[in-house]
Design a protein around this motif. Sequence first.
Motif, PDB file in Angstrom:
ATOM      1  N   GLN A   1       0.761  -1.094  -0.113  1.00  0.00           N
ATOM      2  CA  GLN A   1      -0.035   0.082  -0.091  1.00  0.00           C
ATOM      3  C   GLN A   1       0.845   1.380   0.065  1.00  0.00           C
ATOM      4  OE1 GLN A   1      -3.447   0.220  -0.280  1.00  0.00           O
ATOM      5  NE2 GLN A   1      -3.193  -1.785  -0.910  1.00  0.00           N
TER       6      GLN A   1
ATOM      7  N   THR B   1       2.080   4.856  -1.205  1.00  0.00           N
ATOM      8  CA  THR B   1       1.645   5.805  -1.844  1.00  0.00           C
ATOM      9  C   THR B   1       2.757   7.056  -1.916  1.00  0.00           C
ATOM     10  OG1 THR B   1      -0.826   5.317  -0.929  1.00  0.00           O
ATOM     11  CG2 THR B   1      -0.154   7.876  -1.634  1.00  0.00           C
ATOM     12  N   LYS B   2       2.776   8.005  -2.829  1.00  0.00           N
ATOM     13  CA  LYS B   2       3.724   8.980  -2.906  1.00  0.00           C
ATOM     14  C   LYS B   2       2.979  10.146  -3.517  1.00  0.00           C
ATOM     15  CE  LYS B   2       7.498  11.343  -2.420  1.00  0.00           C
ATOM     16  NZ  LYS B   2       8.062  11.665  -1.315  1.00  0.00           N
ATOM     17  N   THR B   3       3.034  11.360  -2.595  1.00  0.00           N
ATOM     18  CA  THR B   3       2.350  12.377  -3.249  1.00  0.00           C
ATOM     19  C   THR B   3       3.314  13.538  -3.042  1.00  0.00           C
ATOM     20  OG1 THR B   3       0.176  11.569  -1.894  1.00  0.00           O
ATOM     21  CG2 THR B   3       0.328  13.982  -2.456  1.00  0.00           C
TER      22      THR B   3
ATOM     23  N   ASP C   1      -0.255  18.327  -4.191  1.00  0.00           N
ATOM     24  CA  ASP C   1      -1.144  17.181  -3.975  1.00  0.00           C
ATOM     25  C   ASP C   1      -0.936  16.209  -5.290  1.00  0.00           C
ATOM     26  OD1 ASP C   1      -2.895  15.881  -2.606  1.00  0.00           O
ATOM     27  OD2 ASP C   1      -4.639  16.512  -3.672  1.00  0.00           O
TER      28      ASP C   1
ATOM     29  N   LYS D   1      -0.385  13.132  -7.030  1.00  0.00           N
ATOM     30  CA  LYS D   1      -0.298  11.864  -6.445  1.00  0.00           C
ATOM     31  C   LYS D   1       0.523  10.710  -7.449  1.00  0.00           C
ATOM     32  CE  LYS D   1      -4.414  12.017  -3.631  1.00  0.00           C
ATOM     33  NZ  LYS D   1      -3.711  12.250  -2.223  1.00  0.00           N
TER      34      LYS D   1
ATOM     35  N   LYS E   1      -0.524   5.519  -5.933  1.00  0.00           N
ATOM     36  CA  LYS E   1      -1.643   5.624  -5.258  1.00  0.00           C
ATOM     37  C   LYS E   1      -1.887   4.347  -4.388  1.00  0.00           C
ATOM     38  CE  LYS E   1      -3.411   8.627  -8.660  1.00  0.00           C
ATOM     39  NZ  LYS E   1      -4.204   8.994  -9.803  1.00  0.00           N
ATOM     40  N   GLY E   2      -1.278   3.968  -3.586  1.00  0.00           N
ATOM     41  CA  GLY E   2      -1.532   2.631  -2.704  1.00  0.00           C
ATOM     42  C   GLY E   2      -0.954   1.372  -3.256  1.00  0.00           C
TER      43      GLY E   2
ATOM     44  N   GLY F   1       4.443   6.705 -12.970  1.00  0.00           N
ATOM     45  CA  GLY F   1       4.706   6.525 -11.481  1.00  0.00           C
ATOM     46  C   GLY F   1       6.020   5.505 -11.690  1.00  0.00           C
TER      47      GLY F   1
ATOM     48  N   GLU G   1      -0.967   6.098 -14.158  1.00  0.00           N
ATOM     49  CA  GLU G   1      -1.339   7.240 -13.262  1.00  0.00           C
ATOM     50  C   GLU G   1      -1.386   6.662 -11.878  1.00  0.00           C
ATOM     51  OE1 GLU G   1      -5.481   8.356 -14.626  1.00  0.00           O
ATOM     52  OE2 GLU G   1      -4.627   9.315 -16.294  1.00  0.00           O
ATOM     53  N   GLY G   2      -0.227   6.249 -11.514  1.00  0.00           N
ATOM     54  CA  GLY G   2       0.013   5.731 -10.146  1.00  0.00           C
ATOM     55  C   GLY G   2      -0.345   4.544  -9.526  1.00  0.00           C
ATOM     56  N   VAL G   3      -0.996   3.724 -10.449  1.00  0.00           N
ATOM     57  CA  VAL G   3      -1.413   2.360 -10.123  1.00  0.00           C
ATOM     58  C   VAL G   3      -1.008   1.340 -10.804  1.00  0.00           C
ATOM     59  CG1 VAL G   3      -3.375   3.166  -8.926  1.00  0.00           C
ATOM     60  CG2 VAL G   3      -3.677   2.738 -11.427  1.00  0.00           C
TER      61      VAL G   3
END
Length: 227
Positions: A6, A8-10, A14, A16, A19-20, A40, A212-214
């Motif tokens: 899980q 996350t890096k922001t 804001d 991101k 995302k987990g 990512g 997109e971060g996932v």
Amino acid sequence: MIALDQVTKTYPGDVKALKGISLQIKKGEFVFVVGQSGSGKTTLFKLLLKEMEPTSGTIYINNKNLGRLRRRRVPKLRRGIGVVFQDFRLLKDRNVYENIAFAQQVVGAPNRLIKKNVMAMLKLVGLPDKAKSYPNELSGGEQQRVALARALVNNPPLLLADEPTGNLDPKNSWEIMKLLEAINMRGTTVVVVTHNKEIVEKMQKRVITMSEGVIISDERKGGYIYE
């Protein structure tokens, strides 16, 4: 070998970047991480090197929780990770032998072993006759081979490669990938971040696709998702 739980890096504003995400890479695996710019991949790469910290979540490498790793222990962590970059990052004022030997000197290897190890690496990457050459005397493919030899000379259990074929023509790109495959067959865990769809499909290795971060796909045999 590598486990993310899980994560996350922001970034400021804001933004991101991750995302987990959760994933596991076992010892001895060969894994591609793919995805478009902004997916990512680079953030993940930097987190594994502990160049930055996650906003939340946990990262393990070799059963070590990176979040609990003291700053003075970070150099030791990185000694167990070979790293190869798209732009080679060779020392321009040192010849091939000296570039590879530098990695041994950093970890305090005795002089009697440095020559033996450096020459063994040059033989492995097919450049035994280039020890006295300087980076500007080498082709792009040869420079990447030297960078690979430098990354491997300390026998790290993990190799991270960030777009290792990005500056190479198709022939040299394929030769570098076959070298990485041979290194993996020797027991080194290999993680390659790349945009090269053709190589990913030909190699038929595990492919983690990010967007997109996932993580949108995790396929065991060359499963590149075209975004």
